[in-house]
Design a protein around this motif. Sequence first.
Motif, PDB file in Angstrom:
ATOM      1  N   ALA A  97       0.856  -1.179   0.000  1.00 14.67           N
ATOM      2  CA  ALA A  97       0.000   0.000   0.000  1.00 14.67           C
ATOM      3  C   ALA A  97       0.892   1.230   0.000  1.00 14.67           C
ATOM      4  N   ASN A  98       0.594   2.186  -0.871  1.00 10.99           N
ATOM      5  CA  ASN A  98       1.294   3.471  -0.871  1.00 10.99           C
ATOM      6  C   ASN A  98       0.516   4.356   0.096  1.00 10.99           C
ATOM      7  N   ARG A  99       0.962   4.374   1.357  1.00 11.98           N
ATOM      8  CA  ARG A  99       0.120   4.841   2.460  1.00 11.98           C
ATOM      9  C   ARG A  99       0.642   6.121   3.092  1.00 11.98           C
ATOM     10  N   GLY A 100      -0.222   7.134   3.154  1.00 16.22           N
ATOM     11  CA  GLY A 100       0.052   8.338   3.907  1.00 16.22           C
ATOM     12  C   GLY A 100      -0.510   8.214   5.308  1.00 16.22           C
ATOM     13  N   VAL A 101       0.011   9.007   6.231  1.00 20.92           N
ATOM     14  CA  VAL A 101      -0.437   8.944   7.619  1.00 20.92           C
ATOM     15  C   VAL A 101      -0.249  10.306   8.274  1.00 20.92           C
ATOM     16  N   ILE A 102      -1.154  10.653   9.177  1.00 19.26           N
ATOM     17  CA  ILE A 102      -1.034  11.885   9.960  1.00 19.26           C
ATOM     18  C   ILE A 102      -0.995  11.516  11.443  1.00 19.26           C
ATOM     19  N   LYS A 115      -3.147   5.673  -1.418  1.00 20.65           N
ATOM     20  CA  LYS A 115      -3.251   6.328  -2.727  1.00 20.65           C
ATOM     21  C   LYS A 115      -4.285   5.618  -3.597  1.00 20.65           C
ATOM     22  N   ILE A 116      -5.229   6.392  -4.116  1.00 15.09           N
ATOM     23  CA  ILE A 116      -6.320   5.821  -4.895  1.00 15.09           C
ATOM     24  C   ILE A 116      -5.927   5.594  -6.353  1.00 15.09           C
ATOM     25  N   HIS A 117      -5.305   6.576  -6.961  1.00 14.11           N
ATOM     26  CA  HIS A 117      -5.042   6.529  -8.401  1.00 14.11           C
ATOM     27  C   HIS A 117      -3.619   6.048  -8.675  1.00 14.11           C
ATOM     28  N   GLU A 131       2.336   1.338 -11.426  1.00 17.31           N
ATOM     29  CA  GLU A 131       2.194   1.235  -9.969  1.00 17.31           C
ATOM     30  C   GLU A 131       1.221   0.130  -9.572  1.00 17.31           C
ATOM     31  N   SER A 132       0.227  -0.118 -10.421  1.00 17.33           N
ATOM     32  CA  SER A 132      -0.782  -1.113 -10.069  1.00 17.33           C
ATOM     33  C   SER A 132      -0.213  -2.522  -9.993  1.00 17.33           C
ATOM     34  N   ALA A 133       0.955  -2.739 -10.569  1.00 15.93           N
ATOM     35  CA  ALA A 133       1.579  -4.062 -10.483  1.00 15.93           C
ATOM     36  C   ALA A 133       2.140  -4.331  -9.088  1.00 15.93           C
ATOM     37  N   THR A 134       2.423  -3.273  -8.353  1.00 17.03           N
ATOM     38  CA  THR A 134       3.043  -3.419  -7.038  1.00 17.03           C
ATOM     39  C   THR A 134       2.129  -2.986  -5.906  1.00 17.03           C
ATOM     40  N   TYR A 135       1.293  -1.969  -6.156  1.00 18.18           N
ATOM     41  CA  TYR A 135       0.511  -1.370  -5.079  1.00 18.18           C
ATOM     42  C   TYR A 135      -0.972  -1.655  -5.234  1.00 18.18           C
ATOM     43  N   GLU A 136      -1.625  -1.876  -4.110  1.00 22.67           N
ATOM     44  CA  GLU A 136      -3.072  -2.041  -4.048  1.00 22.67           C
ATOM     45  C   GLU A 136      -3.692  -0.662  -3.850  1.00 22.67           C
ATOM     46  N   PRO A 137      -4.536  -0.201  -4.779  1.00 27.52           N
ATOM     47  CA  PRO A 137      -5.085   1.151  -4.638  1.00 27.52           C
ATOM     48  C   PRO A 137      -6.075   1.250  -3.489  1.00 27.52           C
ATOM     49  N   GLY A 138      -6.150   2.429  -2.900  1.00 20.31           N
ATOM     50  CA  GLY A 138      -7.162   2.687  -1.891  1.00 20.31           C
ATOM     51  C   GLY A 138      -8.500   2.979  -2.531  1.00 20.31           C
ATOM     52  N   ASP A 139      -9.530   3.071  -1.686  1.00 24.62           N
ATOM     53  CA  ASP A 139     -10.870   3.352  -2.207  1.00 24.62           C
ATOM     54  C   ASP A 139     -11.639   4.333  -1.325  1.00 24.62           C
ATOM     55  N   ILE A 151      -8.111  18.766   6.788  1.00 24.81           N
ATOM     56  CA  ILE A 151      -7.083  18.377   5.831  1.00 24.81           C
ATOM     57  C   ILE A 151      -7.579  17.258   4.928  1.00 24.81           C
ATOM     58  N   GLY A 152      -7.577  17.508   3.618  1.00 27.95           N
ATOM     59  CA  GLY A 152      -7.880  16.480   2.639  1.00 27.95           C
ATOM     60  C   GLY A 152      -6.597  15.814   2.180  1.00 27.95           C
ATOM     61  N   MET A 153      -6.557  14.486   2.230  1.00 25.03           N
ATOM     62  CA  MET A 153      -5.331  13.751   1.924  1.00 25.03           C
ATOM     63  C   MET A 153      -5.343  13.210   0.494  1.00 25.03           C
ATOM     64  N   GLY A 154      -4.268  13.498  -0.244  1.00 25.00           N
ATOM     65  CA  GLY A 154      -4.041  12.936  -1.564  1.00 25.00           C
ATOM     66  C   GLY A 154      -2.585  12.562  -1.686  1.00 25.00           C
ATOM     67  N   ILE A 155      -2.229  11.887  -2.770  1.00 23.89           N
ATOM     68  CA  ILE A 155      -0.835  11.515  -3.016  1.00 23.89           C
ATOM     69  C   ILE A 155      -0.546  11.630  -4.510  1.00 23.89           C
TER      70      ILE A 155
END
Length: 278
Positions: A97-102, A115-117, A131-139, A151-155
């Motif tokens: 997961a390409n994951r952000g955190v606060i 990360k969704i996209h 990226e889709s070959a390695t990472y599972e997108p968020g939803d 705060i709206g989170m994007g990546i």
Amino acid sequence: MSTFRAAAIQMRVGNDINTNVETLKQLVAEAARQGAHYVQTPEATGGFQRDKNVLLATIRNEADDPVFLAAAELARQYGIYLHIGSTAIRAADQKAANRGVIFAPTGEKITTYDKIHMFDVDLDNGESWRESATYEPGDKAIVVETPLANIGMGICYDIRFPQLFQAQALRGANLLTAPAAFTRQTGEAHWHIMQRARAIENGAFLISAAQGGFHEDGRGTYGHSIIVSPWGTILAEADHDEPCVIVADIDVNESVLARKKIPNLANARQFTTQIVKA
């Protein structure tokens, strides 16, 4: 608090997560020294790894991840909201997961965002990314309500999908984020335009900390970490790709005023699309 100081950290990560964490500590300390209440780091704060098998063999769960552990302590140590733009975290089915955190000033994790996209593109210079070959997108789109701002989170690649940021703005976000590792080609062409556009069309501040320079795995990133006002004014920018800290003072009331001047979010209407053949 209607006014606070925000910082965006620009990094040039390598392959070794422990080295990157040490750099993270130094740059967060500098941001805190400059009085920042909110500090954001770029996408891939923990590092880059092109080889999927190597990545999956080395990444960890949140509870054991060096970036998460260091960030929680840094937030507590300096009494700041620390937003890790993203790092690779173990997910299910042989994916990351390409994951952000606060993290809150107490060191407590508030929330995460995956990360969704996915950046699945073929560029003119021969660069190809899947990226889709390695990472599972968020939803799930995330808005974090804090005493500083909502705060709206994007990546990174999310910045090209205005519907994500509009959805966040409609749910009260007055500070949008898109921490990134933009390629040099796409950064030179589109970075500033899209950052300012997302801020203007949503009447919100936008902060995007970035990776910059040439990295150990061979990729080049654009840098130019940026903080933009709701009116589209660039409040702070790293006009280069070197590691650094940029800061700007944020008055969230400017978001209210911008939305009163141009109430496009309130004026939006539903419509249908008709195809007419000539």
